[in-house]
Design a protein around this motif. Sequence first.
Motif, mmCIF file in Angstrom:
data_model
loop_
_atom_site.group_PDB
_atom_site.id
_atom_site.type_symbol
_atom_site.label_atom_id
_atom_site.label_comp_id
_atom_site.label_asym_id
_atom_site.label_seq_id
_atom_site.Cartn_x
_atom_site.Cartn_y
_atom_site.Cartn_z
ATOM 1 N N CYS A 1 0.847 -1.214 0.000
ATOM 2 C CA CYS A 1 0.000 0.000 0.000
ATOM 3 C C CYS A 1 0.876 1.255 0.000
ATOM 4 C CB CYS A 1 -0.884 0.048 1.242
ATOM 5 S SG CYS A 1 -2.123 -1.238 1.315
ATOM 6 N N ILE A 2 1.895 1.246 0.858
ATOM 7 C CA ILE A 2 2.734 2.446 1.021
ATOM 8 C C ILE A 2 3.508 2.730 -0.266
ATOM 9 C CG2 ILE A 2 4.784 3.286 2.233
ATOM 10 C CD1 ILE A 2 3.624 1.907 4.776
ATOM 11 N N LEU A 3 4.091 1.688 -0.845
ATOM 12 C CA LEU A 3 4.848 1.887 -2.085
ATOM 13 C C LEU A 3 3.939 2.373 -3.208
ATOM 14 C CD1 LEU A 3 7.343 -1.122 -2.103
ATOM 15 C CD2 LEU A 3 7.816 1.316 -1.702
ATOM 16 N N ALA A 4 2.749 1.790 -3.297
ATOM 17 C CA ALA A 4 1.820 2.217 -4.341
ATOM 18 C C ALA A 4 1.392 3.657 -4.105
ATOM 19 C CB ALA A 4 0.597 1.288 -4.363
ATOM 20 N N ALA A 5 1.130 4.020 -2.853
ATOM 21 C CA ALA A 5 0.695 5.387 -2.544
ATOM 22 C C ALA A 5 1.770 6.388 -2.951
ATOM 23 C CB ALA A 5 0.394 5.515 -1.053
ATOM 24 N N ILE A 6 3.029 6.027 -2.728
ATOM 25 C CA ILE A 6 4.118 6.970 -3.007
ATOM 26 C C ILE A 6 4.444 6.999 -4.499
ATOM 27 C CG2 ILE A 6 6.566 7.482 -2.636
ATOM 28 C CD1 ILE A 6 6.287 6.187 0.153
ATOM 29 N N PHE A 7 4.719 5.823 -5.079
ATOM 30 C CA PHE A 7 5.276 5.834 -6.429
ATOM 31 C C PHE A 7 4.218 5.751 -7.519
ATOM 32 C CE2 PHE A 7 8.962 4.641 -3.801
ATOM 33 C CZ PHE A 7 9.767 5.711 -4.139
ATOM 34 N N LEU B 1 -4.479 7.917 12.943
ATOM 35 C CA LEU B 1 -4.549 7.471 11.547
ATOM 36 C C LEU B 1 -5.995 7.462 11.071
ATOM 37 C CD1 LEU B 1 -1.986 4.517 11.479
ATOM 38 C CD2 LEU B 1 -1.900 6.567 10.052
ATOM 39 N N VAL B 2 -6.860 6.890 11.898
ATOM 40 C CA VAL B 2 -8.271 6.815 11.500
ATOM 41 C C VAL B 2 -8.858 8.216 11.373
ATOM 42 C CG1 VAL B 2 -10.555 6.061 12.249
ATOM 43 C CG2 VAL B 2 -8.601 4.505 12.451
ATOM 44 N N ALA B 3 -8.517 9.097 12.331
ATOM 45 C CA ALA B 3 -9.016 10.469 12.254
ATOM 46 C C ALA B 3 -8.542 11.137 10.966
ATOM 47 C CB ALA B 3 -8.558 11.261 13.476
ATOM 48 N N SER B 4 -7.279 10.914 10.607
ATOM 49 C CA SER B 4 -6.744 11.523 9.385
ATOM 50 C C SER B 4 -7.429 10.964 8.138
ATOM 51 C CB SER B 4 -5.239 11.275 9.285
ATOM 52 O OG SER B 4 -4.571 11.821 10.394
ATOM 53 N N ILE B 5 -7.695 9.665 8.167
ATOM 54 C CA ILE B 5 -8.355 9.049 7.011
ATOM 55 C C ILE B 5 -9.764 9.626 6.846
ATOM 56 C CG2 ILE B 5 -9.311 6.880 6.127
ATOM 57 C CD1 ILE B 5 -6.833 5.470 7.390
ATOM 58 N N SER C 1 -3.105 9.551 -0.217
ATOM 59 C CA SER C 1 -2.884 9.690 1.227
ATOM 60 C C SER C 1 -3.608 8.599 1.990
ATOM 61 C CB SER C 1 -3.384 11.054 1.717
ATOM 62 O OG SER C 1 -2.674 12.072 1.079
ATOM 63 N N VAL C 2 -4.859 8.343 1.595
ATOM 64 C CA VAL C 2 -5.642 7.321 2.301
ATOM 65 C C VAL C 2 -4.930 5.974 2.190
ATOM 66 C CG1 VAL C 2 -7.808 6.017 2.289
ATOM 67 C CG2 VAL C 2 -7.851 8.511 2.052
ATOM 68 N N LEU C 3 -4.431 5.666 0.990
ATOM 69 C CA LEU C 3 -3.747 4.385 0.792
ATOM 70 C C LEU C 3 -2.494 4.293 1.673
ATOM 71 C CD1 LEU C 3 -3.930 1.789 -0.845
ATOM 72 C CD2 LEU C 3 -2.475 2.846 -2.581
ATOM 73 N N PHE C 4 -1.747 5.399 1.726
ATOM 74 C CA PHE C 4 -0.542 5.435 2.566
ATOM 75 C C PHE C 4 -0.912 5.167 4.018
ATOM 76 C CE2 PHE C 4 2.645 7.632 5.162
ATOM 77 C CZ PHE C 4 3.830 7.185 4.607
ATOM 78 N N LEU C 5 -1.949 5.848 4.498
ATOM 79 C CA LEU C 5 -2.338 5.700 5.906
ATOM 80 C C LEU C 5 -2.897 4.304 6.172
ATOM 81 C CD1 LEU C 5 -3.908 9.239 6.486
ATOM 82 C CD2 LEU C 5 -1.594 8.466 7.025
ATOM 83 N N LEU C 6 -3.620 3.749 5.193
ATOM 84 C CA LEU C 6 -4.131 2.383 5.374
ATOM 85 C C LEU C 6 -2.974 1.385 5.465
ATOM 86 C CD1 LEU C 6 -7.286 2.219 3.044
ATOM 87 C CD2 LEU C 6 -7.213 2.168 5.558
ATOM 88 N N GLY C 7 -1.914 1.663 4.713
ATOM 89 C CA GLY C 7 -0.721 0.815 4.813
ATOM 90 C C GLY C 7 -0.201 0.792 6.240
ATOM 91 N N TYR C 8 -0.152 1.960 6.861
ATOM 92 C CA TYR C 8 0.274 2.038 8.269
ATOM 93 C C TYR C 8 -0.672 1.252 9.172
ATOM 94 C CZ TYR C 8 3.890 5.755 8.085
ATOM 95 O OH TYR C 8 5.029 6.489 7.891
ATOM 96 N N VAL C 9 -1.973 1.383 8.901
ATOM 97 C CA VAL C 9 -2.953 0.690 9.750
ATOM 98 C C VAL C 9 -2.702 -0.814 9.683
ATOM 99 C CG1 VAL C 9 -5.402 0.154 10.058
ATOM 100 C CG2 VAL C 9 -4.698 2.513 9.553
#
Length: 493
Positions: free
Chosen positions: A108-114, A217-221, A141-149
């Motif tokens: 998720c994080i790699l896809a969100a960034i690149f 994270l959830v609040a940001s999403i 951004s949502v994808l990046f944060l979901l990666g963290y979740v």
Amino acid sequence: MTTTTGAMLPEAAYGPQEGAVKLTMLLGGVVFLLMMIFGLIMRAAQGGMIAVDPALFYQIMTAHGAGMVGTAGLTGAAILWYFTGRHVPLLAGVYWAFLGLFLLGVVCILAAIFLGGYAGAWTFLYPLPALSGGLWGPGASVLFLLGYVSIGVGFLLLHLEVMRRLMARYGGIGGALAWPLAFGKGRPEDAPPPAVVAAMASSVFNTLGIVVGAAVLVASIVNLLVPGFAVDALLAKNMIFFFGHVFINASIYMAVIAVYEILPEYLGKPWKTTRIFAIAWTVVLVFVLAVYPHHLLQDVPMPGWALAMGQIVSYFSGIPLIAVTAFSLIVYLRAADMRWDMAAALLVLGVAGWSVGSVPAILDGMIVVNKVMHNTQWVPGHFHIYLLLGEVAMAFGFMAWLVRRPLAADARPGAARLSGLDHGVFMAYVAGGAGFVLMFLVSGALSVPRRWAVHVPDWFLQDRLATLFAAMVIGAALIIVLRYTAVLARRAE
Ligand code: HEM
Ligand SMILES: [Cu+2]
């Protein structure tokens, strides 16, 4: 084997999971290398040696920050799991779930960034993910944060399994933290081993950090999906830095378990839980949680007492653990005829780097210093010391130990020295690492800002020297990871 609920599970469900841990360290080693190359690219770009579009620079910086912190956590957790498994049975499926969720998060994080272009740094500081200036969409951004979740849920599972096993075996949280010895009449002979104390303490604070992280994270999403839903920015910053501070610290505190469990093999004597050791770990547990406001010293609206607490706890937080670990290590090393190999050398380096790095960190935790040094390269200067020369050195040391040559039973203590190639690789890692972090500190002292894609020519000298030193570290790291891979492959045949 019985679980704590009394149900029977087949013996195979527990296993020592040597294979899973070795695989994790292989992945970790490869990602560390890739992220180091990202770092090299950033440093070379800052030095004007290569041209990198600033938008891409910040994508690389985001990937480097998230990738490095995540991999430090991953390797720390693998060490925690491996050695906790020596003392209590752990459910194998939990580890596979952890690893699976981690890898899902990475995708998720790699896809969100690149693919999505997210470049708001690993700290996802609210409301930056929603304010990209058109560089990326809220979806990225949502994808990046979901990666963290996803990664966070994996860590929660792992820590909960570790904690519940340790609680069942050692008499609750206090028992596993050696409180009877620390604060009561308990005897050292009855105290849990150092690895257990460290595993319990780091699991407790990492769990608290991740829960707070998950909330923000959830609040940001939600904010990204429903822009009308606003969050108090200062509260969000407190939560993010509480989480970030605790998580990266936990990676080091988990990795140090390798020092407690492995070095005794080389020293020829066990590492014991003493009263001081037990007290130190409980103090650390409190300090790690209380010290995070040192990340908010520039935030004027913060209550004064919180910032004062951040500064004062910073002074003391270095002392208990590093003093106890580093000091005991020195005492052990002097008393014993140490048998050196790559693993032992890297583990000792890890403790040294961790200790040394705390000095510029504590300096930056002082309000008067922070006013000048914050947001300069002093900051990456100090944390690269205890990460590159601390956590990563310990992780590489653990890897070297996993593929070590057996020490001959009749080897004379003190006889084994680092062989020629090992010696060269180790020295290149130390010298390259030290030079690289020194250039950050020098730049910071000269007020060179951090997180700037483009530097003025006056700053090029340190940038270019740092690039050279970084190449040296990467060369050494490459050999360490290649050797690990080669031995694993040979043994698998
Ligand atoms: C050869 C090794 C490495 C190189 C060349 C490197 C290079 C860099 C550079 C150039 C930056 C940006 C500096 C700036 O703000 O101007 C940076 C930031 C960072 N690095 Fe490294 N690094 C290395 C190793 C590591 C390791 C081992 C870790 C952690 C385990 C790490 C974690 C970070 C983090 C968290 C940031 C902050 C990113 C941000 O500001 O958002 N780095 N690194
Ligand atoms: Cu901190």
